[in-house]
Design a protein around this motif. Structure first.
Motif, PDB file in Angstrom:
ATOM      1  N   GLN A 239       4.098 -19.501  -1.265  1.00 18.80           N
ATOM      2  CA  GLN A 239       5.033 -18.458  -0.860  1.00 18.80           C
ATOM      3  C   GLN A 239       4.495 -17.098  -1.290  1.00 18.80           C
ATOM      4  O   GLN A 239       3.932 -16.964  -2.378  1.00 18.80           O
ATOM      5  CB  GLN A 239       6.409 -18.695  -1.492  1.00 18.80           C
ATOM      6  CG  GLN A 239       7.011 -20.058  -1.174  1.00 18.80           C
ATOM      7  CD  GLN A 239       8.305 -20.311  -1.939  1.00 18.80           C
ATOM      8  OE1 GLN A 239       8.780 -19.453  -2.680  1.00 18.80           O
ATOM      9  NE2 GLN A 239       8.865 -21.500  -1.770  1.00 18.80           N
ATOM     10  N   ILE A 240       4.675 -16.085  -0.426  1.00 20.70           N
ATOM     11  CA  ILE A 240       4.262 -14.722  -0.751  1.00 20.70           C
ATOM     12  C   ILE A 240       5.388 -13.751  -0.406  1.00 20.70           C
ATOM     13  O   ILE A 240       6.302 -14.091   0.349  1.00 20.70           O
ATOM     14  CB  ILE A 240       2.984 -14.300  -0.007  1.00 20.70           C
ATOM     15  CG1 ILE A 240       3.231 -14.263   1.509  1.00 20.70           C
ATOM     16  CG2 ILE A 240       1.817 -15.220  -0.359  1.00 20.70           C
ATOM     17  CD1 ILE A 240       2.092 -13.631   2.292  1.00 20.70           C
ATOM     18  N   GLY A 241       5.304 -12.559  -0.963  1.00 21.47           N
ATOM     19  CA  GLY A 241       6.298 -11.532  -0.672  1.00 21.47           C
ATOM     20  C   GLY A 241       5.829 -10.188  -1.180  1.00 21.47           C
ATOM     21  O   GLY A 241       4.712 -10.037  -1.692  1.00 21.47           O
ATOM     22  N   THR A 242       6.701  -9.181  -1.067  1.00 26.63           N
ATOM     23  CA  THR A 242       6.411  -7.858  -1.627  1.00 26.63           C
ATOM     24  C   THR A 242       7.047  -7.705  -3.007  1.00 26.63           C
ATOM     25  O   THR A 242       6.913  -6.683  -3.646  1.00 26.63           O
ATOM     26  CB  THR A 242       6.927  -6.753  -0.690  1.00 26.63           C
ATOM     27  OG1 THR A 242       8.325  -6.972  -0.428  1.00 26.63           O
ATOM     28  CG2 THR A 242       6.175  -6.781   0.630  1.00 26.63           C
ATOM     29  N   SER A 243       7.786  -8.742  -3.427  1.00 27.04           N
ATOM     30  CA  SER A 243       8.338  -8.856  -4.779  1.00 27.04           C
ATOM     31  C   SER A 243       8.681 -10.328  -4.973  1.00 27.04           C
ATOM     32  O   SER A 243       8.574 -11.129  -4.048  1.00 27.04           O
ATOM     33  CB  SER A 243       9.580  -7.977  -4.953  1.00 27.04           C
ATOM     34  OG  SER A 243      10.685  -8.521  -4.240  1.00 27.04           O
ATOM     35  N   TYR A 244       9.110 -10.673  -6.167  1.00 27.47           N
ATOM     36  CA  TYR A 244       9.483 -12.068  -6.410  1.00 27.47           C
ATOM     37  C   TYR A 244      10.876 -12.385  -5.878  1.00 27.47           C
ATOM     38  O   TYR A 244      11.341 -13.516  -5.978  1.00 27.47           O
ATOM     39  CB  TYR A 244       9.419 -12.372  -7.909  1.00 27.47           C
ATOM     40  CG  TYR A 244       8.000 -12.461  -8.432  1.00 27.47           C
ATOM     41  CD1 TYR A 244       7.134 -13.450  -7.973  1.00 27.47           C
ATOM     42  CD2 TYR A 244       7.523 -11.560  -9.370  1.00 27.47           C
ATOM     43  CE1 TYR A 244       5.828 -13.535  -8.433  1.00 27.47           C
ATOM     44  CE2 TYR A 244       6.213 -11.634  -9.840  1.00 27.47           C
ATOM     45  CZ  TYR A 244       5.375 -12.620  -9.369  1.00 27.47           C
ATOM     46  OH  TYR A 244       4.083 -12.699  -9.824  1.00 27.47           O
ATOM     47  N   HIS A 245      11.546 -11.390  -5.261  1.00 30.87           N
ATOM     48  CA  HIS A 245      12.887 -11.604  -4.729  1.00 30.87           C
ATOM     49  C   HIS A 245      12.888 -11.914  -3.232  1.00 30.87           C
ATOM     50  O   HIS A 245      13.925 -12.279  -2.674  1.00 30.87           O
ATOM     51  CB  HIS A 245      13.761 -10.372  -4.991  1.00 30.87           C
ATOM     52  CG  HIS A 245      13.897 -10.029  -6.446  1.00 30.87           C
ATOM     53  ND1 HIS A 245      14.600 -10.806  -7.340  1.00 30.87           N
ATOM     54  CD2 HIS A 245      13.401  -8.992  -7.166  1.00 30.87           C
ATOM     55  CE1 HIS A 245      14.550 -10.259  -8.540  1.00 30.87           C
ATOM     56  NE2 HIS A 245      13.813  -9.173  -8.468  1.00 30.87           N
ATOM     57  N   ASN A 246      11.754 -11.743  -2.564  1.00 28.87           N
ATOM     58  CA  ASN A 246      11.730 -11.980  -1.113  1.00 28.87           C
ATOM     59  C   ASN A 246      10.550 -12.858  -0.710  1.00 28.87           C
ATOM     60  O   ASN A 246       9.899 -12.613   0.309  1.00 28.87           O
ATOM     61  CB  ASN A 246      11.696 -10.652  -0.350  1.00 28.87           C
ATOM     62  CG  ASN A 246      10.458  -9.826  -0.687  1.00 28.87           C
ATOM     63  OD1 ASN A 246       9.661 -10.197  -1.544  1.00 28.87           O
ATOM     64  ND2 ASN A 246      10.313  -8.700  -0.013  1.00 28.87           N
ATOM     65  N   LEU A 247      10.282 -13.887  -1.500  1.00 31.44           N
ATOM     66  CA  LEU A 247       9.168 -14.779  -1.206  1.00 31.44           C
ATOM     67  C   LEU A 247       9.445 -15.622   0.034  1.00 31.44           C
ATOM     68  O   LEU A 247      10.573 -16.086   0.232  1.00 31.44           O
ATOM     69  CB  LEU A 247       8.896 -15.698  -2.404  1.00 31.44           C
ATOM     70  CG  LEU A 247       8.462 -15.007  -3.709  1.00 31.44           C
ATOM     71  CD1 LEU A 247       8.371 -16.022  -4.836  1.00 31.44           C
ATOM     72  CD2 LEU A 247       7.130 -14.293  -3.527  1.00 31.44           C
ATOM     73  N   GLU A 248       8.424 -15.799   0.871  1.00 30.13           N
ATOM     74  CA  GLU A 248       8.549 -16.616   2.076  1.00 30.13           C
ATOM     75  C   GLU A 248       7.383 -17.590   2.148  1.00 30.13           C
ATOM     76  O   GLU A 248       6.250 -17.251   1.777  1.00 30.13           O
ATOM     77  CB  GLU A 248       8.549 -15.742   3.333  1.00 30.13           C
ATOM     78  CG  GLU A 248       9.752 -14.826   3.446  1.00 30.13           C
ATOM     79  CD  GLU A 248       9.731 -14.028   4.736  1.00 30.13           C
ATOM     80  OE1 GLU A 248       9.321 -14.602   5.770  1.00 30.13           O
ATOM     81  OE2 GLU A 248      10.112 -12.853   4.727  1.00 30.13           O
TER      82      GLU A 248
ATOM     83  N   ILE B  49       0.849  -1.203   0.000  1.00 28.70           N
ATOM     84  CA  ILE B  49       0.000   0.000   0.000  1.00 28.70           C
ATOM     85  C   ILE B  49       0.876   1.241   0.000  1.00 28.70           C
ATOM     86  O   ILE B  49       0.635   2.207  -0.745  1.00 28.70           O
ATOM     87  CB  ILE B  49      -0.943  -0.006   1.219  1.00 28.70           C
ATOM     88  CG1 ILE B  49      -2.014  -1.097   1.066  1.00 28.70           C
ATOM     89  CG2 ILE B  49      -1.615   1.351   1.389  1.00 28.70           C
ATOM     90  CD1 ILE B  49      -2.908  -1.242   2.280  1.00 28.70           C
ATOM     91  N   ASP B  50       1.910   1.233   0.857  1.00 26.38           N
ATOM     92  CA  ASP B  50       2.824   2.384   0.936  1.00 26.38           C
ATOM     93  C   ASP B  50       3.547   2.627  -0.390  1.00 26.38           C
ATOM     94  O   ASP B  50       3.805   3.774  -0.760  1.00 26.38           O
ATOM     95  CB  ASP B  50       3.841   2.169   2.052  1.00 26.38           C
ATOM     96  CG  ASP B  50       3.190   2.148   3.436  1.00 26.38           C
ATOM     97  OD1 ASP B  50       2.066   2.669   3.559  1.00 26.38           O
ATOM     98  OD2 ASP B  50       3.799   1.593   4.379  1.00 26.38           O
ATOM     99  N   SER B  51       3.881   1.546  -1.103  1.00 21.38           N
ATOM    100  CA  SER B  51       4.574   1.680  -2.394  1.00 21.38           C
ATOM    101  C   SER B  51       3.601   1.831  -3.561  1.00 21.38           C
ATOM    102  O   SER B  51       4.012   1.841  -4.707  1.00 21.38           O
ATOM    103  CB  SER B  51       5.477   0.465  -2.631  1.00 21.38           C
ATOM    104  OG  SER B  51       4.707  -0.730  -2.727  1.00 21.38           O
ATOM    105  N   ARG B  52       2.295   1.909  -3.256  1.00 21.75           N
ATOM    106  CA  ARG B  52       1.225   2.108  -4.244  1.00 21.75           C
ATOM    107  C   ARG B  52       1.085   0.944  -5.221  1.00 21.75           C
ATOM    108  O   ARG B  52       0.567   1.108  -6.322  1.00 21.75           O
ATOM    109  CB  ARG B  52       1.418   3.422  -5.017  1.00 21.75           C
ATOM    110  CG  ARG B  52       1.436   4.652  -4.121  1.00 21.75           C
ATOM    111  CD  ARG B  52       1.589   5.925  -4.935  1.00 21.75           C
ATOM    112  NE  ARG B  52       1.641   7.093  -4.080  1.00 21.75           N
ATOM    113  CZ  ARG B  52       0.568   7.763  -3.644  1.00 21.75           C
ATOM    114  NH1 ARG B  52      -0.631   7.338  -3.978  1.00 21.75           N
ATOM    115  NH2 ARG B  52       0.695   8.818  -2.886  1.00 21.75           N
ATOM    116  N   GLU B  53       1.563  -0.230  -4.832  1.00 18.80           N
ATOM    117  CA  GLU B  53       1.352  -1.415  -5.669  1.00 18.80           C
ATOM    118  C   GLU B  53      -0.033  -2.012  -5.461  1.00 18.80           C
ATOM    119  O   GLU B  53      -0.515  -2.777  -6.298  1.00 18.80           O
ATOM    120  CB  GLU B  53       2.431  -2.460  -5.381  1.00 18.80           C
ATOM    121  CG  GLU B  53       3.813  -2.052  -5.833  1.00 18.80           C
ATOM    122  CD  GLU B  53       4.791  -3.201  -5.759  1.00 18.80           C
ATOM    123  OE1 GLU B  53       4.728  -4.089  -6.621  1.00 18.80           O
ATOM    124  OE2 GLU B  53       5.620  -3.210  -4.827  1.00 18.80           O
TER     125      GLU B  53
END
Length: 247
Positions: free
Chosen positions: A180-189, A140-144
């Motif tokens: 797996q989820i994340g805020t990008s595809y580089h930090n999926l958990e 939300i903060d990054s407007r995605e």
């Protein structure tokens, strides 16, 4: 008591006009809830002195319930932890999603892709909702993720069944997938596991719940995720071309 509730309601409406992060807004509500809780304790003490034991018992039950949820909110909003004594997790786990559809006649944009989609059961990790809330706030903060202007329009902050942007289903072995989820595809958990005997054909991972406004008051409902899939794999281009040649 009525005067105290009017003050809290007034503060609630005032804070609703400010663009404050839900995390810090709910921390403020948790602090505010201390005052009516302490006031009820004062009432209980007076009832005990006056030997009014029936009302003493009733107010004591209310006080215990308020303290219980106050402690839960402190763990959730200040320490970012869930406790095993949190009964609200039982409602989320065992009740259907429709049971939490408290927006009534609110206008919500649905994003269910197809009529034949089915929900896939995910065995979520115990604290996955904390990670989910953290990721959603970051997006939300990054407007995605777009949010509703709840000052002008009632409803959920994030429209119900909004597609979660970054997720991945990893097949660990036959019949078992990890979500797996994340805020990008580089930090999926990893947040959960799926046991599926047939091949999984996902349509999307959707966001359900979250903060919403009704009657000018802002409420909090934990974010949840809903994984939808189609019963069978869609026909690929090669299969379609072969069927045309046969005709």
């Amino acid at each position: 008591m009525t005067f105290l509730l009017d003050i809290i309601n007034g503060l609630n409406k005032f804070l609703g006009y400010l663009d404050i992060s839900p995390k810090y807004l709910n921390r403020g509500y948790t602090i505010l809830s201390i005052f009516p809780t302490v006031y009820i304790l004062r009432i209980i003490y007076g009832l005990w002195l006056n030997q009014n034991y029936v009302q003493f018992f009733l107010y004591s039950v209310v006080f215990i319930v308020l303290v219980y949820f106050l402690v839960l909110n402190v763990f959730y909003y200040f320490l970012d932890k869930n406790t095993k004594l949190d009964v609200t997790q039982l409602f989320v786990k065992y009740l259907p999603d429709d049971a939490f559809n408290i927006q009534g006649d609110m206008k919500q944009s649905k994003a269910i892709p197809t009529a034949d989609a089915k929900e896939i059961k995910v065995n979520f990790m115990e604290d996955y909702q904390l990670k989910l809330a953290e990721n959603i706030q970051a997006m939300i903060d990054s407007r995605e993720l777009s949010v509703r202007n709840v000052e002008k329009e009632e409803g959920f902050l994030i429209s119900e069944n909004t597609l979660y942007p970054y997720y991945y289903l990893k097949q660990e072995h036959v019949g078992t997938y990890s979500l797996q989820i994340g805020t990008s595809y580089h930090n999926l958990e990893k947040i959960g596991q799926i046991h599926q005997t047939s091949e999984l054909h996902p349509l999307g991972l959707f966001i359900v719940g979250g903060d919403f406004v009704r009657g000018g008051i802002r409420y909090h409902e934990p974010y949840r995720l809903k994984l939808l899939a189609r019963p069978e794999a869609p026909l690929n281009v090669e299969t379609r071309s072969r069927s045309r040649r046969k005709k």
